[in-house]
Design a protein around this motif. Structure first.
Motif, PDB file in Angstrom:
ATOM      1  N   SER A  56      69.531   2.824 -56.926  1.00  7.67           N
ATOM      2  CA  SER A  56      68.181   3.252 -57.264  1.00  7.67           C
ATOM      3  C   SER A  56      67.938   3.088 -58.763  1.00  7.67           C
ATOM      4  O   SER A  56      68.874   2.859 -59.528  1.00  7.67           O
ATOM      5  CB  SER A  56      67.970   4.704 -56.843  1.00  7.67           C
ATOM      6  N   ARG A  57      66.680   3.166 -59.166  1.00  4.76           N
ATOM      7  CA  ARG A  57      66.302   3.123 -60.577  1.00  4.76           C
ATOM      8  C   ARG A  57      66.784   1.870 -61.288  1.00  4.76           C
ATOM      9  O   ARG A  57      67.087   1.899 -62.484  1.00  4.76           O
ATOM     10  CB  ARG A  57      66.807   4.361 -61.333  1.00  4.76           C
ATOM     11  N   SER A  58      66.901   0.782 -60.551  1.00  7.51           N
ATOM     12  CA  SER A  58      67.298  -0.510 -61.122  1.00  7.51           C
ATOM     13  C   SER A  58      68.645  -0.459 -61.827  1.00  7.51           C
ATOM     14  O   SER A  58      68.940  -1.266 -62.704  1.00  7.51           O
ATOM     15  CB  SER A  58      66.243  -1.007 -62.123  1.00  7.51           C
ATOM     16  N   SER A 100      70.831  -3.588 -61.990  1.00  7.05           N
ATOM     17  CA  SER A 100      70.354  -4.740 -62.753  1.00  7.05           C
ATOM     18  C   SER A 100      70.361  -4.467 -64.250  1.00  7.05           C
ATOM     19  O   SER A 100      70.179  -5.396 -65.034  1.00  7.05           O
ATOM     20  CB  SER A 100      68.940  -5.118 -62.302  1.00  7.05           C
ATOM     21  N   ARG A 101      70.597  -3.228 -64.654  1.00  4.81           N
ATOM     22  CA  ARG A 101      70.466  -2.893 -66.085  1.00  4.81           C
ATOM     23  C   ARG A 101      71.728  -2.342 -66.705  1.00  4.81           C
ATOM     24  O   ARG A 101      71.872  -2.365 -67.922  1.00  4.81           O
ATOM     25  CB  ARG A 101      69.343  -1.866 -66.281  1.00  4.81           C
ATOM     26  N   ASN A 158      70.258  -9.538 -60.585  1.00  7.37           N
ATOM     27  CA  ASN A 158      69.364  -8.551 -61.192  1.00  7.37           C
ATOM     28  C   ASN A 158      68.018  -8.474 -60.475  1.00  7.37           C
ATOM     29  O   ASN A 158      67.414  -7.399 -60.387  1.00  7.37           O
ATOM     30  CB  ASN A 158      69.155  -8.879 -62.669  1.00  7.37           C
ATOM     31  N   LYS A 165      67.519  -8.638 -57.404  1.00  7.97           N
ATOM     32  CA  LYS A 165      67.683  -7.833 -56.190  1.00  7.97           C
ATOM     33  C   LYS A 165      68.325  -6.485 -56.487  1.00  7.97           C
ATOM     34  O   LYS A 165      68.602  -5.721 -55.550  1.00  7.97           O
ATOM     35  CB  LYS A 165      68.533  -8.604 -55.176  1.00  7.97           C
ATOM     36  N   ASN A 166      68.581  -6.211 -57.757  1.00  9.05           N
ATOM     37  CA  ASN A 166      69.197  -4.936 -58.134  1.00  9.05           C
ATOM     38  C   ASN A 166      70.460  -4.678 -57.323  1.00  9.05           C
ATOM     39  O   ASN A 166      70.659  -3.576 -56.774  1.00  9.05           O
ATOM     40  CB  ASN A 166      68.192  -3.788 -57.949  1.00  9.05           C
TER      41      ASN A 166
END
Length: 122
Positions: free
Chosen positions: A25-27, A30-31, A73, A75-76
């Motif tokens: 969740s909350r990306s 990807s981050r 990223n 698609k996280n």
């Protein structure tokens, strides 16, 4: 609270391959710097691999050359591609945020997902 969901586990024969996925969740996937861990019955959770937000990777000696961590990223999602699986790889596999200090990666997230079971038959 960040939620992480691992998937892709199952039963595989020794020598086979499997790809695990981790969606967050909350990306987060990807981050953030992310890692894969596993826990076999009666053993402590073990670090396997990490990937930074910039794409740098690191591996435990036990899986180096057999496992590859990657991320999509858009698609996280973070992946763990596993090859040449052995019965000793049988475990529940987890992903989590990681942080690097004192020469190694450490799980940063306070909570763990349910994990995904990988069973390697001989």
């Amino acid at each position: 609270q960040v939620q992480l969901v691992e998937s892709g586990g199952g039963l595989v024969q020794a020598g086979g391959s499997r790809r695990l996925s981790c969606a967050g969740s909350r990306s987060i996937c990807s981050r953030k710097d992310m890692g894969w861990y596993r826990q076999a019955p009666g053993k402590q959770r073990e670090f396997l691999a990490a990937i930074t937000s910039g794409g740098n990777t690191a591996y435990a000696d036990s899986v180096k050359g057999r496992f590859t961590i990657s991320r999509d990223n858009a698609k996280n999602t973070v992946f763990l591609q596993m090859h040449s699986l052995k019965p000793d790889d049988t475990a529940v596999y987890y992903c989590n945020r990681v942080i690097y200090y004192s020469g190694s990666y450490h799980a940063l997230g306070g909570s763990w997902g349910q994990g995904t079971q990988v069973t390697v038959s001989s």
